[in-house]
Write an enzyme that holds these catalytic residues in place. Structure first.
Site, PDB file in Angstrom:
ATOM      1  N   ARG A 224      77.966  34.132 141.939  1.00  0.00           N
ATOM      2  CA  ARG A 224      77.675  33.850 143.340  1.00  0.00           C
ATOM      3  C   ARG A 224      77.442  32.357 143.523  1.00  0.00           C
ATOM      4  O   ARG A 224      76.701  31.734 142.764  1.00  0.00           O
ATOM      5  CB  ARG A 224      76.435  34.638 143.785  1.00  0.00           C
ATOM      6  CG  ARG A 224      76.098  34.479 145.255  1.00  0.00           C
ATOM      7  CD  ARG A 224      75.034  35.501 145.652  1.00  0.00           C
ATOM      8  NE  ARG A 224      73.801  35.304 144.896  1.00  0.00           N
ATOM      9  CZ  ARG A 224      72.813  34.493 145.268  1.00  0.00           C
ATOM     10  NH1 ARG A 224      72.927  33.795 146.385  1.00  0.00           N
ATOM     11  NH2 ARG A 224      71.720  34.401 144.542  1.00  0.00           N
TER      12      ARG A 224
ATOM     13  N   CYS B 217      84.497  29.896 138.988  1.00  0.00           N
ATOM     14  CA  CYS B 217      83.488  30.769 138.378  1.00  0.00           C
ATOM     15  C   CYS B 217      83.201  31.975 139.281  1.00  0.00           C
ATOM     16  O   CYS B 217      82.988  31.816 140.493  1.00  0.00           O
ATOM     17  CB  CYS B 217      82.197  29.987 138.142  1.00  0.00           C
ATOM     18  SG  CYS B 217      80.904  30.961 137.317  1.00  0.00           S
TER      19      CYS B 217
ATOM     20  N   ARG C  12      74.204  22.287 131.237  1.00  0.00           N
ATOM     21  CA  ARG C  12      74.863  22.912 130.088  1.00  0.00           C
ATOM     22  C   ARG C  12      75.943  23.857 130.591  1.00  0.00           C
ATOM     23  O   ARG C  12      75.916  24.297 131.745  1.00  0.00           O
ATOM     24  CB  ARG C  12      73.857  23.658 129.216  1.00  0.00           C
ATOM     25  CG  ARG C  12      73.183  24.826 129.911  1.00  0.00           C
ATOM     26  CD  ARG C  12      72.125  25.472 129.029  1.00  0.00           C
ATOM     27  NE  ARG C  12      71.556  26.671 129.656  1.00  0.00           N
ATOM     28  CZ  ARG C  12      70.613  26.661 130.570  1.00  0.00           C
ATOM     29  NH1 ARG C  12      70.108  25.519 130.980  1.00  0.00           N
ATOM     30  NH2 ARG C  12      70.158  27.794 131.079  1.00  0.00           N
TER      31      ARG C  12
ATOM     32  N   THR D 224      69.751  26.058 138.374  1.00  0.00           N
ATOM     33  CA  THR D 224      69.859  26.772 137.095  1.00  0.00           C
ATOM     34  C   THR D 224      70.091  25.839 135.913  1.00  0.00           C
ATOM     35  O   THR D 224      69.896  26.233 134.762  1.00  0.00           O
ATOM     36  CB  THR D 224      71.027  27.783 137.133  1.00  0.00           C
ATOM     37  OG1 THR D 224      72.260  27.071 137.329  1.00  0.00           O
ATOM     38  CG2 THR D 224      70.833  28.796 138.246  1.00  0.00           C
TER      39      THR D 224
ATOM     40  N   CYS E 147      79.736  24.694 136.019  1.00  0.00           N
ATOM     41  CA  CYS E 147      80.781  25.715 136.061  1.00  0.00           C
ATOM     42  C   CYS E 147      82.126  25.095 136.443  1.00  0.00           C
ATOM     43  O   CYS E 147      82.198  23.984 136.964  1.00  0.00           O
ATOM     44  CB  CYS E 147      80.456  26.794 137.103  1.00  0.00           C
ATOM     45  SG  CYS E 147      78.860  27.599 136.898  1.00  0.00           S
TER      46      CYS E 147
ATOM     47  N   ASP F  98     119.857   6.113 133.542  1.00  0.00           N
ATOM     48  CA  ASP F  98     120.370   7.199 132.698  1.00  0.00           C
ATOM     49  C   ASP F  98     121.569   7.880 133.356  1.00  0.00           C
ATOM     50  O   ASP F  98     121.529   8.259 134.535  1.00  0.00           O
ATOM     51  CB  ASP F  98     119.259   8.221 132.456  1.00  0.00           C
ATOM     52  CG  ASP F  98     119.692   9.335 131.531  1.00  0.00           C
ATOM     53  OD1 ASP F  98     119.721   9.100 130.307  1.00  0.00           O
ATOM     54  OD2 ASP F  98     120.012  10.429 132.030  1.00  0.00           O
TER      55      ASP F  98
ATOM     56  N   CYS G 127      78.303  26.888 131.553  1.00  0.00           N
ATOM     57  CA  CYS G 127      78.112  28.275 131.984  1.00  0.00           C
ATOM     58  C   CYS G 127      78.707  29.235 130.944  1.00  0.00           C
ATOM     59  O   CYS G 127      79.825  29.039 130.474  1.00  0.00           O
ATOM     60  CB  CYS G 127      78.805  28.480 133.339  1.00  0.00           C
ATOM     61  SG  CYS G 127      78.819  30.190 133.931  1.00  0.00           S
TER      62      CYS G 127
ATOM     63  N   CYS H 268      81.864  31.535 132.957  1.00  0.00           N
ATOM     64  CA  CYS H 268      83.201  31.020 133.274  1.00  0.00           C
ATOM     65  C   CYS H 268      83.741  30.082 132.200  1.00  0.00           C
ATOM     66  O   CYS H 268      84.922  29.705 132.247  1.00  0.00           O
ATOM     67  CB  CYS H 268      83.205  30.314 134.627  1.00  0.00           C
ATOM     68  SG  CYS H 268      82.310  28.739 134.672  1.00  0.00           S
TER      69      CYS H 268
END
Length: 517
Positions: free
Chosen positions: A48, A45, A70, A37, A41, A470, A72, A75
């Site tokens: 599926r 996300c 690029r 795609t 993500c 300390d 999503c 999400c």
């Protein structure tokens, strides 16, 4: 089996299992690129999950974009808070990432960043590509794009103002980068309902200063009560204001354009028990010398409030230890606040040696009154004093410092030595070489391990810094010597700084309550 040569916190199979289980704990620690795609993500996300052969995993969002993916739209991996994973390391790559995160490329350019790190541009580019999968410029562009989208969604600033407030050098560069990151033009990114209006909470104030209201994202849980108590206990007169009635705090911020300020509405931060989402927004209002100071101011606030911390990662590392387990359970989401300005913090820490918190604040207030830079006549944030000038302090004699600040001669001499070292270039910023900084501090007469580790914790941003000498820390551990404290804390690496904060928490909460009463 698909693989990547880039270092990841998990193996490919473990990354795929975490993504298949939509495990929110890994959001921001690695990213999933889907080759079928072209999108990337967060592991959680809800879409599926793709087949393993269509998955690539990356350590940073910038690496995803550099590989052609690029963000999503479902999400929103670009909306995740930052990560402190690079703060655990002191090598060149980690130092470069921290400096880029703090805006070094915007301020100095890649050539200036390489020069500061004492390497060539070519070497810097190569090592970042090898380990992160993105060049310094690509990391900086992704940082700007994510900031721009936040401003688009949360404000009504014109897109031209958003571009320059996010650090872009031109409108054309802004448009190209946003398309590359998100697949659409900036004008196609919708504004959410309730975005701040510059005519009301985000508009100009005295002297026409830009004012922007935002909700800075952080991972839940976030212990706002403890963070406010810390800021109250360490408030410096002239640089911080605590309003117990309105339940707000306001703080000076040192930015390239001068003195900015932030007002934090703590009453709007839900209690830890009510934080049901994986992330939440801390409401702040920034008052700026100019819109170009937006990104530097946001980064200072994120560092002050430790908004990039991963509380689940820290709890998982510290909870197995019997001494810390009940403290971690009692204070989920406790943060390790950082210094807004390394010079101020180092000088203030020397003044605070061997005195109470209240006494330290009094001395620090005198330091601000005597040595803060005067703001410019126009466009100045007159509400707060400017940055403390190390050069002006270095020009004083120990005798004059002693009289001005009403401190001992030995303390005045140490303060002069430290100020001179800072004026000559001693780097105590989060991107500094930590071991070199520690060594240079220890070489200064009057500065010991306690002071060095406190500076490392707050100014250098080292999550493993540990002031074993300390007194409050040793009392909490039930030991008498720093050596015993060091031995007990060895299993807590690399989070000894956070362990210290848990051990200090009750004391600091009580001190903060008294301050704001």
């Amino acid at each position: 089996m698909p693989s990547t040569s880039l270092p990841l916190p998990l193996s490919f199979d473990a990354c795929y299992r975490a993504a298949s289980g939509r495990d929110e704990r890994w959001d921001g620690r690695f990213y999933l690129g889907v080759t079928s795609t072209g999108i990337y993500c967060r592991p959680s996300c809800p879409a599926r999950k793709p087949k393993p052969e269509n998955c690539r995993f990356f350590p940073t969002a910038a690496a995803c974009v550099a590989a052609g993916f690029r963000a999503c739209k479902r999400c929103r991996p670009d909306a995740l808070p930052g990560s402190r994973d690079w703060d655990h390391r002191g090598d060149l790559v980690a130092r470069a990432v921290r400096r880029i995160r703090d805006g070094a490329v915007d301020e100095l350019g890649v050539a200036g960043l390489a020069r500061d790190l004492a390497v060539s541009e070519r070497h810097l580019r190569r090592i970042l590509l090898d380990e992160i999968g993105a060049t310094p410029l690509q990391l900086a562009r992704t940082r700007r794009a994510h900031a721009a989208r936040t401003l688009i969604e949360q404000t009504t600033l014109p897109l031209t103002d958003v571009a320059f407030a996010s650090g872009f050098g031109s409108i054309r560069q802004f448009g190209e980068t946003m398309r590359e990151e998100f697949g659409v033009a900036p004008s196609a990114l919708g504004r959410r309902e309730g975005a701040s209006d510059p005519a009301t909470d985000g508009g100009p104030v005295a002297a026409d200063l830009p004012r922007i209201a935002l909700r800075l994202q952080t991972r839940a849980p976030f212990d706002g009560v403890a963070t406010r108590a810390f800021l109250s206990a360490h408030a410096i007169p002239g640089r911080d204001e605590i309003d117990a009635v309105a339940f707000t705090t306001a703080h000076a911020l040192d930015v390239p354009g001068g003195t900015a300020s932030v007002k934090i509405a703590w009453a709007e931060v839900p209690d830890v028990s009510e934080q049901l989402s994986p992330t939440l927004g801390v409401p702040v209002v920034l008052t700026l010398p100019s819109l170009a100071d937006t990104m530097p101011a946001i980064q200072v606030v994120r560092r002050m409030l430790d908004l990039d911390a991963d509380p689940h990662q820290i709890a998982a590392a510290l909870s197995p230890h019997p001494l810390l387990a009940p403290l971690v359970a009692a204070r989920p989401g406790l943060r390790l606040p950082g210094a807004r300005d390394p010079h101020e913090f180092a000088l203030a820490t020397v003044l605070g040696q061997q005195v109470t918190l209240a006494g330290a604040r009094t001395l620090q207030g005198r330091l601000v009154a005597a040595f803060a830079d005067a703001p410019p006549d126009s466009g100045a944030n007159q509400r707060f004093a400017g940055r403390i000038s190390a050069a002006r302090i270095a020009a004083e004699t120990p005798e004059s410092l002693r009289a001005t600040l009403r401190i001992t001669g030995a303390r005045a001499a140490t303060l002069t030595l430290l100020a001179a070292a800072l004026a000559e270039g001693l780097d105590l910023s989060p991107g500094a070489d930590r071991e070199r900084a520690r060594a240079e501090l220890l070489d200064l007469r009057g500065i010991g391990p306690w002071t060095v580790e406190l500076i490392a914790m707050r100014a250098l941003g080292d999550p493993d810094a540990y002031p074993s000498g300390d007194l409050i820390l040793r009392r909490s551990l039930g030991v008498d010597s720093p050596r015993e404290a060091d031995h007990i804390a060895e299993p807590w690496r690399p989070y000894r700084g956070y362990a210290t904060q848990f051990l200090w928490a009750d004391f600091l909460a009580d001190a903060g309550t008294k301050e704001s009463a």
